[in-house]
Each structure stands twice: as structure tokens, then as C-alpha cells.
Design an enzyme around this catalytic site. Structure first.
Site, PDB file in Angstrom:
ATOM      1  N   ASP A  80       5.820   3.604  -3.874  1.00  0.00           N
ATOM      2  CA  ASP A  80       5.739   4.442  -5.072  1.00  0.00           C
ATOM      3  C   ASP A  80       4.322   4.420  -5.628  1.00  0.00           C
ATOM      4  O   ASP A  80       3.566   3.469  -5.384  1.00  0.00           O
ATOM      5  CB  ASP A  80       6.680   3.908  -6.168  1.00  0.00           C
ATOM      6  CG  ASP A  80       8.135   3.984  -5.747  1.00  0.00           C
ATOM      7  OD1 ASP A  80       8.448   4.771  -4.844  1.00  0.00           O
ATOM      8  OD2 ASP A  80       8.942   3.222  -6.331  1.00  0.00           O
TER       9      ASP A  80
HETATM   10  N1  URA Z   1      11.177   0.008  -3.554  1.00  0.00           N
HETATM   11  C1  URA Z   1      10.767   0.664  -4.652  1.00  0.00           C
HETATM   12  O1  URA Z   1      11.526   0.811  -5.592  1.00  0.00           O
HETATM   13  N2  URA Z   1       9.522   1.160  -4.676  1.00  0.00           N
HETATM   14  C2  URA Z   1       8.641   0.992  -3.662  1.00  0.00           C
HETATM   15  O2  URA Z   1       7.509   1.451  -3.757  1.00  0.00           O
HETATM   16  C3  URA Z   1       9.076   0.300  -2.523  1.00  0.00           C
HETATM   17  C4  URA Z   1      10.349  -0.185  -2.492  1.00  0.00           C
END
Ligand code: URA
Length: 252
Positions: free
Chosen positions: A107
Site C-alpha cells: 500500500d
Molecule cells: N497488507 C496490507 O494491509 N497492506 C500492505 O501493504 C501489505 C499487506
């Protein structure tokens, strides 16, 4: 690496000096392409198919490049975005010439280990849902993470869309108003870690990936920095998916 590129760009990316330096080297008659001395430092060459020599030293061409990035928050795990900065945008010039792409997504606000490569086959295997390549995260969580959460995660937790995750290993480092945890998951659903904690009524405030398969984030890399994997690390990564791999699901 892209098809043809200017020879001065190829050489400067490989550390042979600035384009101006290379112009001089070419003028000296020190650069050969496929055995013939070249005159033009702007000449387009495909380093994959042409033999390039500088002062009779043959350049070694790498077909595949593997990079470990400590992804910073605020950049997207994509090769292009019309508004936001991407992980490709922050690669140093010498790595930007290879058509690298991120292996999977973190993310925008997640930091940590992101593999970037131009080896499509390897990326495909690392991301294949059938391979269950492990991903280990460190997280700061708002709320008290409990042994009950650990058990729920170990059985698989039902997310907001009804999907039940594979068993995941939750290790509680500190449990308080704010908790610190490490979590190993074996799949990569959208926002998976955040949604797993939401399912038990908690909020992830900070997330960093620290391992992918058997490969660990080099903690000496500051956020935003990256480096090529060593031969040993490439082996470790391949061993995370290949036959006889040691990346089995471990349940505690
Ligand atoms: N899980 C999440 O919620 N975000 C990420 O970036 C990776 C795994």
C-alpha cells in the site's frame, strides 16, 4: 533492458564516466561494437545482442536484474501513475535503464521490502497463489493484541468480504494500548494485514514488510534506498518458490 539505447547512456550507467567523458573515449577509438570501432557516442546499440568493448574489455550484459527496495511511504507500487510518485520513479538512474517492475504491491503508506525485477517468470512464481510464498510484516497496531487474536489468525480469519484467510502466524512483541506485532501470511489479498486486524476490531497504524519468502529486508537500507540482490540472495529468493523449497507454512 530495453532494446536499443544510446551507447553513451549504456556506458555511463555502467560507470564509465559522464557522457562527455564517453564522447572522448569514443573519439579515442576505444569503443567497439561487434568488433568495429565506433565514431558516434550517440549510436544506438542493443546490449543484449551486441558485443560492446571498451579498451578491449568486453562488457558483461545481465539479462535479469533483481533489486531490493526499502519502500518509503508515499510512493505507489506501480510502474506508472499519472499523479503519484512510483517506486520506479525513485530508482537511481543506473537501475532505471532496466525495465524493472515491483513484484506485488505494498500500500502507499506501507514501508519495507519490495523486490523489483525484470524477470517476469520469477515474479510470476513469487506471486502465484499456489506457491504460498510467505510475507512477514512488522506492524504497530492501535489496541491490545491478544492471544485470542493469535488463535483466530492461526485458524484463518474471515475478512469483511467473507473471505477466510489461510492460517497466519501472529507473534506479539508488545501488547498494550498500542501493540507491536509480527505477522506471517501466505497469500496477498488486497490490504490483507490491515483487514485481518479490522476483523478483530483493531487498526494498523504502521506497517512494514520485513521478509518475503526466505529473503529478509536489509535493515541497513534506509527507506527509499535500494540495491541489487547479491548472488546469494537471488538464490535465497529462488529457493523460496522452487522445487524442494523450504518455504512451507509454519504454524506455531
Ligand atoms: N497488507 C496490507 O494491509 N497492506 C500492505 O501493504 C501489505 C499487506
Amino acid at each position: 533492458m530495453r532494446g536499443t539505447q544510446r551507447i553513451d547512456k549504456i556506458l555511463s550507467n555502467l560507470g564509465y564516466g559522464t557522457r562527455k567523458d564517453i564522447k572522448k573515449v569514443v573519439k579515442d577509438g576505444a569503443v567497439k561494437v561487434d568488433g568495429a570501432v565506433i565514431k558516434d557516442s550517440g549510436m544506438h546499440v542493443d546490449p543484449k545482442t551486441s558485443k560492446i568493448e571498451v579498451y578491449d574489455e568486453v562488457l558483461t550484459y545481465k539479462e535479469f536484474v533483481y533489486v531490493m527496495m526499502n519502500k518509503p511511504a508515499g510512493v505507489v507500487s506501480a510502474t506508472y501513475d499519472n499523479k503519484l510518485k512510483t517506486v520506479v520513479d525513485i530508482l537511481p538512474d543506473e537501475l532505471r535503464i532496466f525495465d524493472l517492475f515491483p513484484v506485488g504491491r505494498l500500500d502507499i503508506d506501507t514501508e519495507g521490502l519490495l523486490i523489483m525485477t525484470n524477470d517476469g517468470q520469477m515474479a510470476h512464481e513469487l506471486l502465484s497463489p499456489k506457491k504460498h510464498v510467505s510475507k512477514k510484516y512488522y506492524a504497530l497496531v492501535e489496541g491490545k493484541v491478544t492471544l485470542e487474536d493469535q488463535q483466530v489468525f492461526q485458524k484463518g480469519v474471515v475478512l469483511d468480504d467473507g473471505y477466510k484467510t489461510l492460517p497466519a502466524n501472529l507473534h506479539i512483541l508488545r501488547s498494550d494500548e498500542h501493540s507491536e506485532i509480527e505477522l506471517v501470511i501466505y497469500e496477498g489479498k488486497f490490504h490483507q494485514v490491515k483487514r485481518m486486524f479490522e476483523s478483530v476490531g483493531k487498526k494498523v497504524k504502521y506497517l512494514r514488510r520485513i521478509e518475503m519468502g526466505l529473503l529478509k529486508l536489509d535493515e541497513s537500507l534506509n527507506t527509499g534506498e535500494c540495491r541489487e540482490l547479491t548472488e546469494e540472495e537471488i538464490g535465497i529468493l529462488k529457493n523460496s518458490v522452487g522445487p524442494g523449497c523450504r518455504n512451507h507454512m509454519e504454524l506455531n
